[in-house]
Write a protein that holds these residues in place. Structure first.
Motif, short mmCIF file in Angstrom:
data_model
loop_
_atom_site.label_atom_id
_atom_site.label_comp_id
_atom_site.label_asym_id
_atom_site.label_seq_id
_atom_site.Cartn_x
_atom_site.Cartn_y
_atom_site.Cartn_z
N PRO A 266 -1.98 -15.86 13.82
CA PRO A 266 -1.30 -17.50 13.88
C PRO A 266 -1.48 -18.05 15.18
N ALA B 166 -2.52 -18.17 30.06
CA ALA B 166 -1.40 -18.23 29.18
C ALA B 166 -0.74 -16.37 29.48
N VAL C 294 5.15 -18.73 27.77
CA VAL C 294 3.87 -19.51 28.14
C VAL C 294 4.34 -20.79 28.00
N TYR D 228 -7.75 -20.81 28.59
CA TYR D 228 -6.51 -20.90 27.92
C TYR D 228 -5.84 -19.36 28.12
N LEU E 264 4.87 -8.32 2.08
CA LEU E 264 5.70 -8.58 3.46
C LEU E 264 6.37 -7.16 3.76
N LYS F 262 3.96 -4.68 5.53
CA LYS F 262 3.64 -5.35 6.90
C LYS F 262 4.71 -5.03 7.77
N LEU G 254 -11.40 -32.49 17.28
CA LEU G 254 -10.58 -31.90 16.22
C LEU G 254 -10.31 -32.89 15.05
N THR H 31 -1.92 -29.68 17.75
CA THR H 31 -1.56 -28.59 17.82
C THR H 31 -0.50 -27.94 17.08
N LYS I 129 -5.11 -19.20 15.83
CA LYS I 129 -5.24 -20.70 15.28
C LYS I 129 -5.05 -21.51 16.11
N VAL I 130 -3.79 -21.64 16.81
CA VAL I 130 -3.29 -22.60 17.57
C VAL I 130 -4.11 -22.67 18.96
N ASP J 225 -7.31 -21.94 19.26
CA ASP J 225 -8.55 -22.38 18.96
C ASP J 225 -8.63 -24.04 18.91
N GLN J 226 -7.44 -24.39 18.57
CA GLN J 226 -7.30 -25.90 18.71
C GLN J 226 -6.90 -26.62 20.10
N ALA J 227 -5.90 -25.80 20.54
CA ALA J 227 -5.20 -26.16 21.88
C ALA J 227 -6.15 -26.31 23.14
N ALA J 228 -7.03 -25.21 23.08
CA ALA J 228 -7.92 -24.81 24.35
C ALA J 228 -9.14 -25.61 24.39
N ASN K 178 0.27 -24.76 30.65
CA ASN K 178 -0.83 -24.08 30.71
C ASN K 178 -2.26 -24.63 30.87
N TYR K 179 -2.12 -26.02 30.84
CA TYR K 179 -3.30 -26.91 30.87
C TYR K 179 -3.57 -27.14 32.40
N GLY L 129 9.21 -7.31 11.09
CA GLY L 129 8.26 -6.35 11.58
C GLY L 129 7.82 -6.60 13.00
N GLY M 92 4.95 -2.65 11.05
CA GLY M 92 5.09 -3.38 12.42
C GLY M 92 6.42 -2.51 12.99
#
Lengths: 232, 204
Positions: free
Chosen positions: A202, A221, B166, A217, A71, A74, B199, B101, A205-206, A208-211, B171-172, B138, A78
């Motif tokens: 991260p 956004a 957002v 998407y 950490l 990173k 899912l 989600t 990952k969201v 991929d599921q939400a869209a 967004n949908y 960071g 950043g």
């Protein structure tokens, strides 16, 4: 007052010509426009696919970095690149007439570059100077330039026409590009890309599921975010 | 003895009623703190156990959300094209999608802390934005705003979550409008059902 109007007219002329070039690239109105924001969807989806292909290589590298680097490393990486961007943020804040923000951003850059040892430590945040980000696309928006059609470009990803020009200016003044030593310059650019890609893991990952459709998407956004950033 | 029990029971109810009258920012803070305390200690959730994260969200978070309002917001004008039965099904399916989600996002939680910003609110306000920030080493803090609305029972419920500018709900809008235009309200219901099934089958 008069000067501001000229700037706007100047940029709008450019926006129109870009839109025209893009229209020619896509074979005019050959693609049915499903969304009013996205007249060149066919071209954009093709470029989206290109980036998904590039990502087959980039993503595992970013994942490896995310897993392997401790950490503090990173955070240091950043912070370092964040500090470079603070300088440009400061200038853009001034260009947008936000003097107070500009001073705060410049203060962040001075403090972190010195006390924060070249920007590796974000001392300024701990002192209560909040990090902001302003780019030239936002400055153009404040100057009254309209956002223009949406594009998805190879490598750089989603941009409105206005943000595409903004990105061009951001890129031209990018401090990493000014480094003379080729090996060092490439290493810096590479590390920054990996850091950026890792920071998106991260959220991805969201998404991929939400869209229902990842392309749509991300587009919606992006447009929501940029409009909110410039208060429209 | 019996009267003592009923006294305690009455006391409990009044405490609950009192708790419902907390301010919207206090409500958001309470939920966030509760959830994060659990996630920090739960190795399963940190390792990506979505099912466990969903259980946590259902127990701690669901009661504070107004999913019908969220579904209406996501659909925009098309909401009025749905009959009461369709509205119920749309809300159920959209809720399942959002819960999944959000739960999945929790499994990505690592070293972040949450900062609560002062809420601008005047007496009598019924619609408030509670602003928070996710601070992570960071990188720039991520703005996380909740739109909260006063309910008839004087409690508050969240109807929109805005991450870094957002809205996870609006967004949908384009996608939903497009589906309703092409296949009607039932088409949208079917699209949500399929998505949730997909899912569900892909989960760990």
């Amino acid at each position: 007052m008069k000067k501001g109007f000229n700037v706007k007219a100047h940029w709008e002329k450019h926006l129109r010509s870009t839109a025209l070039v893009a229209a020619l690239l896509c074979g005019g109105g050959a693609f049915a426009a499903e969304s009013p924001n996205d007249p060149y969807e066919g071209f954009n989806r093709a470029m989206f696919k290109v980036n998904e292909t590039v990502d087959i290589v980039l993503k595992p590298v970013a994942q490896g970095y995310d897993k392997a680097a401790p950490l503090p490393v990173k955070a240091g990486v950043g912070n370092f690149f964040g500090n470079l961007s603070d300088f440009w943020t400061s200038i853009n804040s001034f260009l947008q007439g936000k003097g107070g923000d500009g001073l705060s951003d410049a203060g962040r850059f001075l403090i972190n570059t010195t006390i924060g040892i070249g920007g590796v430590f974000d001392v300024a945040s701990e002192m209560g100077l909040d990090k902001r980000s302003e780019d030239f696309g936002q400055t153009l928006a404040v100057w009254g330039v309209g956002e223009g059609p949406y594009f998805y470009w190879p490598i750089i990803g989603p941009r409105t026409t206005r943000d595409t020009f903004g990105w061009g200016v951001d890129w031209a003044v990018d401090p990493v590009r000014q480094v003379d030593d080729v090996a060092l310059r490439n290493s810096l650019a590479g590390i920054r890309l990996i850091d950026l890609r890792a920071s998106l893991l991260p959220a991805e990952k969201v998404v991929d599921q939400a869209a229902f459709d990842k392309y749509t998407y991300i587009r919606d956004a992006y447009l929501q975010k940029r409009r909110r950033d410039v208060g429209q | 003895m019996k009267s003592l029990v009923s006294f305690l029971f009455a006391a409990l109810i009044s405490v609950t009623a009192f708790a419902q009258e907390e301010s919207p920012d206090a409500m958001v803070k309470k939920i966030t703190d509760e959830v994060l305390t659990i996630v920090r200690q739960d190795k399963d959730i940190q390792n990506g156990n979505t099912k466990k994260a969903i259980e946590l969200v259902e127990a701690k978070v669901l009661p504070s959300f107004n999913f019908q309002r969220m579904t209406a917001l996501a659909m925009g004008r098309d909401w009025n094209k749905a009959n009461p039965d369709q509205k119920k099904r749309l809300t159920e399916e959209f809720k399942a999608l959002l819960v999944r989600t959000y739960s999945n996002a929790l499994t990505s939680y690592r070293d972040q802390t949450v900062r609560y910003k002062p809420t601008k609110m005047q007496a009598g306000d019924t619609d408030v934005i509670v602003k928070t920030e996710i601070v992570q080493p960071g990188s720039k803090p991520i703005q996380l705003d909740y739109s909260v609305e006063r309910q008839d029972n004087n409690g508050w419920k969240i109807y929109d979550v805005v991450v870094a500018g957002v809205s996870l709900v609006s967004n949908y809008r384009d996608t939903f409008n497009q589906e309703v235009r092409a296949n009607g309200v039932d088409g949208l219901i079917q699209m949500l059902v399929n998505k949730n099934k997909q899912l569900e089958s892909g989960k760990k």
